[in-house]
Design a protein around this motif. Structure first.
Motif, PDB file in Angstrom:
ATOM      1  N   ALA A  17       0.745  -1.193   0.068  1.00  0.00           N
ATOM      2  CA  ALA A  17      -0.103  -0.107   0.197  1.00  0.00           C
ATOM      3  C   ALA A  17       0.871   1.301   0.012  1.00  0.00           C
ATOM      4  O   ALA A  17       0.618   2.398  -0.678  1.00  0.00           O
ATOM      5  CB  ALA A  17      -0.900  -0.135   1.233  1.00  0.00           C
ATOM      6  N   ARG A  18       1.845   1.205   0.865  1.00  0.00           N
ATOM      7  CA  ARG A  18       2.883   2.427   0.684  1.00  0.00           C
ATOM      8  C   ARG A  18       3.621   2.524  -0.568  1.00  0.00           C
ATOM      9  O   ARG A  18       3.669   3.614  -0.832  1.00  0.00           O
ATOM     10  CB  ARG A  18       3.851   2.256   1.916  1.00  0.00           C
ATOM     11  CG  ARG A  18       4.646   3.522   2.011  1.00  0.00           C
ATOM     12  CD  ARG A  18       5.711   3.539   3.105  1.00  0.00           C
ATOM     13  NE  ARG A  18       6.771   2.135   2.877  1.00  0.00           N
ATOM     14  CZ  ARG A  18       7.033   1.254   3.740  1.00  0.00           C
ATOM     15  NH1 ARG A  18       6.364   1.390   5.000  1.00  0.00           N
ATOM     16  NH2 ARG A  18       7.813   0.234   3.442  1.00  0.00           N
ATOM     17  N   GLU A  38     -11.621  -3.398   0.663  1.00  0.00           N
ATOM     18  CA  GLU A  38     -11.995  -2.502   1.585  1.00  0.00           C
ATOM     19  C   GLU A  38     -10.383  -2.126   2.481  1.00  0.00           C
ATOM     20  O   GLU A  38      -9.868  -1.125   2.742  1.00  0.00           O
ATOM     21  CB  GLU A  38     -12.908  -2.217   2.419  1.00  0.00           C
ATOM     22  CG  GLU A  38     -13.071  -0.991   3.167  1.00  0.00           C
ATOM     23  CD  GLU A  38     -14.462  -1.048   3.969  1.00  0.00           C
ATOM     24  OE1 GLU A  38     -14.752  -0.318   4.882  1.00  0.00           O
ATOM     25  OE2 GLU A  38     -15.517  -1.566   3.221  1.00  0.00           O
ATOM     26  N   PRO A  39      -9.987  -3.210   2.977  1.00  0.00           N
ATOM     27  CA  PRO A  39      -8.685  -3.085   3.787  1.00  0.00           C
ATOM     28  C   PRO A  39      -7.463  -2.588   2.925  1.00  0.00           C
ATOM     29  O   PRO A  39      -6.721  -1.820   3.496  1.00  0.00           O
ATOM     30  CB  PRO A  39      -8.452  -4.643   4.398  1.00  0.00           C
ATOM     31  CG  PRO A  39      -9.643  -5.274   4.350  1.00  0.00           C
ATOM     32  CD  PRO A  39     -10.433  -4.856   3.180  1.00  0.00           C
ATOM     33  N   VAL A  40      -7.253  -2.804   1.727  1.00  0.00           N
ATOM     34  CA  VAL A  40      -6.474  -2.493   0.859  1.00  0.00           C
ATOM     35  C   VAL A  40      -6.621  -1.001   0.552  1.00  0.00           C
ATOM     36  O   VAL A  40      -5.714  -0.172   0.601  1.00  0.00           O
ATOM     37  CB  VAL A  40      -6.236  -3.362  -0.461  1.00  0.00           C
ATOM     38  CG1 VAL A  40      -5.270  -2.640  -1.365  1.00  0.00           C
ATOM     39  CG2 VAL A  40      -6.194  -4.747  -0.155  1.00  0.00           C
ATOM     40  N   GLN A  41      -7.961  -0.637   0.343  1.00  0.00           N
ATOM     41  CA  GLN A  41      -8.368   0.855   0.123  1.00  0.00           C
ATOM     42  C   GLN A  41      -7.765   1.735   1.115  1.00  0.00           C
ATOM     43  O   GLN A  41      -7.187   2.890   1.068  1.00  0.00           O
ATOM     44  CB  GLN A  41      -9.522   1.072   0.008  1.00  0.00           C
ATOM     45  CG  GLN A  41     -10.324   0.595  -1.507  1.00  0.00           C
ATOM     46  CD  GLN A  41     -11.829   0.682  -1.565  1.00  0.00           C
ATOM     47  OE1 GLN A  41     -12.146   1.778  -1.048  1.00  0.00           O
ATOM     48  NE2 GLN A  41     -12.167  -0.178  -2.450  1.00  0.00           N
ATOM     49  N   ARG A  42      -8.222   1.177   2.456  1.00  0.00           N
ATOM     50  CA  ARG A  42      -7.762   1.962   3.765  1.00  0.00           C
ATOM     51  C   ARG A  42      -6.374   2.179   3.961  1.00  0.00           C
ATOM     52  O   ARG A  42      -5.774   3.135   4.261  1.00  0.00           O
ATOM     53  CB  ARG A  42      -8.371   1.164   5.049  1.00  0.00           C
ATOM     54  CG  ARG A  42      -9.863   1.614   5.212  1.00  0.00           C
ATOM     55  CD  ARG A  42     -10.472   1.398   6.622  1.00  0.00           C
ATOM     56  NE  ARG A  42     -11.142   0.093   6.085  1.00  0.00           N
ATOM     57  CZ  ARG A  42     -11.094  -1.276   6.802  1.00  0.00           C
ATOM     58  NH1 ARG A  42     -10.476  -1.495   7.879  1.00  0.00           N
ATOM     59  NH2 ARG A  42     -11.869  -2.158   6.605  1.00  0.00           N
ATOM     60  N   ARG A  43      -5.570   1.176   3.434  1.00  0.00           N
ATOM     61  CA  ARG A  43      -3.998   1.363   3.726  1.00  0.00           C
ATOM     62  C   ARG A  43      -3.537   2.265   2.631  1.00  0.00           C
ATOM     63  O   ARG A  43      -2.664   2.614   3.073  1.00  0.00           O
ATOM     64  CB  ARG A  43      -3.427  -0.159   3.683  1.00  0.00           C
ATOM     65  CG  ARG A  43      -3.682  -0.986   4.837  1.00  0.00           C
ATOM     66  CD  ARG A  43      -3.850  -0.472   6.283  1.00  0.00           C
ATOM     67  NE  ARG A  43      -2.402   0.207   6.743  1.00  0.00           N
ATOM     68  CZ  ARG A  43      -2.342   0.880   7.779  1.00  0.00           C
ATOM     69  NH1 ARG A  43      -3.489   1.616   8.431  1.00  0.00           N
ATOM     70  NH2 ARG A  43      -0.820   1.455   8.207  1.00  0.00           N
ATOM     71  N   ILE A  44      -4.016   2.150   1.571  1.00  0.00           N
ATOM     72  CA  ILE A  44      -3.530   2.988   0.371  1.00  0.00           C
ATOM     73  C   ILE A  44      -3.944   4.350   0.863  1.00  0.00           C
ATOM     74  O   ILE A  44      -2.918   5.305   0.719  1.00  0.00           O
ATOM     75  CB  ILE A  44      -4.132   2.581  -1.043  1.00  0.00           C
ATOM     76  CG1 ILE A  44      -3.430   1.445  -1.465  1.00  0.00           C
ATOM     77  CG2 ILE A  44      -3.633   3.620  -2.003  1.00  0.00           C
ATOM     78  CD1 ILE A  44      -4.089   0.746  -2.743  1.00  0.00           C
ATOM     79  N   VAL A  45      -5.021   4.600   1.244  1.00  0.00           N
ATOM     80  CA  VAL A  45      -5.499   6.023   1.796  1.00  0.00           C
ATOM     81  C   VAL A  45      -4.422   6.605   2.900  1.00  0.00           C
ATOM     82  O   VAL A  45      -4.098   7.660   2.983  1.00  0.00           O
ATOM     83  CB  VAL A  45      -6.883   5.890   2.016  1.00  0.00           C
ATOM     84  CG1 VAL A  45      -7.312   7.434   2.786  1.00  0.00           C
ATOM     85  CG2 VAL A  45      -7.775   6.189   0.798  1.00  0.00           C
ATOM     86  N   TYR A  46      -4.434   5.562   3.907  1.00  0.00           N
ATOM     87  CA  TYR A  46      -3.609   5.916   4.953  1.00  0.00           C
ATOM     88  C   TYR A  46      -2.236   6.273   4.446  1.00  0.00           C
ATOM     89  O   TYR A  46      -1.548   7.454   4.970  1.00  0.00           O
ATOM     90  CB  TYR A  46      -3.212   4.856   5.879  1.00  0.00           C
ATOM     91  CG  TYR A  46      -2.515   4.873   6.995  1.00  0.00           C
ATOM     92  CD1 TYR A  46      -2.751   5.686   8.110  1.00  0.00           C
ATOM     93  CD2 TYR A  46      -1.100   4.486   7.047  1.00  0.00           C
ATOM     94  CE1 TYR A  46      -1.832   5.835   9.152  1.00  0.00           C
ATOM     95  CE2 TYR A  46      -0.099   4.604   7.932  1.00  0.00           C
ATOM     96  CZ  TYR A  46      -0.669   5.279   9.057  1.00  0.00           C
ATOM     97  OH  TYR A  46       0.338   5.488  10.127  1.00  0.00           O
ATOM     98  N   TRP A  47      -1.418   5.609   3.355  1.00  0.00           N
ATOM     99  CA  TRP A  47      -0.195   6.179   3.141  1.00  0.00           C
ATOM    100  C   TRP A  47      -0.250   7.113   2.153  1.00  0.00           C
ATOM    101  O   TRP A  47       1.091   7.526   1.905  1.00  0.00           O
ATOM    102  CB  TRP A  47       0.435   4.715   2.600  1.00  0.00           C
ATOM    103  CG  TRP A  47       1.022   3.824   3.923  1.00  0.00           C
ATOM    104  CD1 TRP A  47       0.325   2.521   4.119  1.00  0.00           C
ATOM    105  CD2 TRP A  47       1.924   4.110   4.767  1.00  0.00           C
ATOM    106  NE1 TRP A  47       0.924   1.993   5.217  1.00  0.00           N
ATOM    107  CE2 TRP A  47       2.041   2.905   5.386  1.00  0.00           C
ATOM    108  CE3 TRP A  47       3.066   5.041   5.044  1.00  0.00           C
ATOM    109  CZ2 TRP A  47       2.701   2.505   6.677  1.00  0.00           C
ATOM    110  CZ3 TRP A  47       3.727   4.685   6.052  1.00  0.00           C
ATOM    111  CH2 TRP A  47       3.709   3.669   6.855  1.00  0.00           C
ATOM    112  N   SER A  48      -1.385   7.327   1.712  1.00  0.00           N
ATOM    113  CA  SER A  48      -1.178   8.532   0.693  1.00  0.00           C
ATOM    114  C   SER A  48      -0.960  10.161   1.364  1.00  0.00           C
ATOM    115  O   SER A  48      -0.838  10.946   0.700  1.00  0.00           O
ATOM    116  CB  SER A  48      -2.657   8.806   0.045  1.00  0.00           C
ATOM    117  OG  SER A  48      -2.840   7.571  -0.764  1.00  0.00           O
TER     118      SER A  48
END
Length: 79
Positions: A17-18, A38-48
């Motif tokens: 994700a990062r 959804e868990p992948v989306q959340r981590r990509i957004v977090y690292w964005s």
């Protein structure tokens, strides 16, 4: 590390994700892939989002050149 505490390795999800967040805007990821769990989306957004205080200040003060709504006098309609 203090006694009794261990450091766990970073998860593959976070690493991936990062890397995605470093290369592409989230909007492009959404457009490119049909289904993103959804868990992948959340981590990509977090690292964005930026990590350092300096980057946060830089992005929060970014001016696109458009007039800000607060610049107009309150209670005056633009006609």
């Amino acid at each position: 590390l203090p006694l009794g505490k261990t450091q766990s390795p970073e998860s593959l999800l976070d690493i991936a994700a990062r890397r995605v967040a470093e290369k592409w805007p989230f909007q492009r990821v959404e457009e490119r892939f049909e289904r993103i769990p959804e868990p992948v989306q959340r981590r990509i957004v977090y690292w964005s989002f930026p990590r350092s205080e300096r980057e946060i200040c830089m992005y929060s003060s970014f001016n696109t050149g458009a007039e800000e709504p607060s610049a107009a006098a309150p209670g005056v309609d633009a006609a």
